[in-house]
Design a protein around this motif. Structure first.
Motif, PDB file in Angstrom:
ATOM      1  N   LEU A  54      36.951  46.905  42.868  1.00 47.61           N
ATOM      2  CA  LEU A  54      38.200  46.654  43.577  1.00 47.61           C
ATOM      3  C   LEU A  54      38.911  47.963  43.889  1.00 47.61           C
ATOM      4  N   ASP A  81      35.971  45.106  47.129  1.00 47.74           N
ATOM      5  CA  ASP A  81      37.106  44.334  47.621  1.00 47.74           C
ATOM      6  C   ASP A  81      38.343  45.224  47.651  1.00 47.74           C
ATOM      7  N   ILE A  83      42.712  45.312  47.816  1.00 45.11           N
ATOM      8  CA  ILE A  83      44.066  44.766  47.821  1.00 45.11           C
ATOM      9  C   ILE A  83      44.991  45.878  48.312  1.00 45.11           C
ATOM     10  N   PHE A 103      41.879  41.423  50.567  1.00 43.74           N
ATOM     11  CA  PHE A 103      41.973  40.232  49.730  1.00 43.74           C
ATOM     12  C   PHE A 103      43.420  39.771  49.614  1.00 43.74           C
ATOM     13  N   TYR A 122      42.150  37.172  41.546  1.00 44.48           N
ATOM     14  CA  TYR A 122      40.968  37.942  41.943  1.00 44.48           C
ATOM     15  C   TYR A 122      39.899  37.906  40.849  1.00 44.48           C
ATOM     16  N   ARG A 126      36.058  36.680  41.402  1.00 42.21           N
ATOM     17  CA  ARG A 126      34.867  37.505  41.163  1.00 42.21           C
ATOM     18  C   ARG A 126      33.954  36.911  40.099  1.00 42.21           C
ATOM     19  N   GLY A 148      41.385  31.977  44.808  1.00 39.71           N
ATOM     20  CA  GLY A 148      41.282  33.287  45.388  1.00 39.71           C
ATOM     21  C   GLY A 148      42.415  33.724  46.262  1.00 39.71           C
ATOM     22  N   ASN A 149      42.317  33.458  47.569  1.00 38.30           N
ATOM     23  CA  ASN A 149      43.095  34.219  48.534  1.00 38.30           C
ATOM     24  C   ASN A 149      44.190  33.409  49.203  1.00 38.30           C
TER      25      ASN A 149
END
Length: 236
Positions: A54, A81, A83, A103, A122, A126, A148-149
């Protein structure tokens, strides 16, 4: 991803903000800061060599800003990923980062609880993705949309517990479809674009309007009743 923790790379040019973010993240179990970078160029190099899970990415940075950095991450197909944590709150930047697969997007200043919430989501995303080599559509929907998102919708005022009859996966699908549009759309246009019934699209659009996520744009054409069209508020 390491079985013990998620490896995090901080890309942030302000040393004080970088240290605050480090302290925030290291207060959480299952997350470890493996490196920091003060600009996008250094950040890209460290992603290539350290393979973090991440990246916490700023936007305003010297040498290579966050938009360009995220674009290059996707262009090189680096398996990481992202953020975004930034003071940039303009519509263009937010949309570009979302389009390039961020994300989540957190606007500075923010509270620790906001970052904690998305990092927990998150982590679930994952770990649950890593558990199954093959997934059913239902399993994917549960992981992708419920764990998740969905935080962008929550931040826009959408309740985490939806009214009876509304599905979070469909809500997320409609929201993401609307982020890619430059103009207001009718329920019929949204339904055709996603592949759902018009009456279903209308229910979700009305809900998003009630929560303040969408604006209603009544358009008058020729003879007949006006057409209700919807647009995300931040596109205006």
């Amino acid at each position: 991803m390491d079985d013990k923790y998620i490896k995090v790379l901080l890309i942030e040019d302000d040393p004080m903000v970088q240290e605050v973010n480090r302290q925030f993240i290291e207060r959480l179990d299952n997350f470890r800061i493996i490196a920091t970078a003060s600009n996008g160029e250094d950040g890209i190099r460290k992603i290539r060599t350290l393979s973090p899970d991440l990246v916490i990415l700023d936007v305003f940075m010297p040498l290579k800003d966050g938009i360009t950095t995220l674009y290059e991450i996707r262009k090189e197909q680096l398996d990481v990923d992202v953020i975004v944590v930034s003071a940039a709150n303009d519509q263009h930047t937010i949309r570009k980062m979302i389009q390039n697969g961020a994300f989540d997007y957190i606007i500075k200043p923010f509270k620790f609880e906001r970052l904690k919430k998305i990092l927990k989501k998150y982590y679930l995303f994952r770990t649950q993705i890593a558990m199954d080599a093959l997934m059913s559509q239902n399993q994917l929907d549960q992981v992708r949309f419920q764990n998740g998102n969905s935080s962008v919708l929550v931040e826009k005022g959408v309740q985490e517990t939806l009214p009876k009859g509304l599905n979070e996966a469909t809500l997320k699908q409609i929201y993401e479809f609307l982020t890619k549009q430059d103009s207001a759309l009718s329920a019929e246009e949204v339904a055709d674009g996603i592949g759902i019934a018009r009456v279903t699209a209308r229910r979700y659009l009305d809900y998003l309007k009630e929560t303040g996520t969408l604006e209603l744009d009544m358009q008058y054409g020729g003879i007949g009743r006006p057409v209700n069209k919807y647009i995300l508020k931040y596109i205006r």
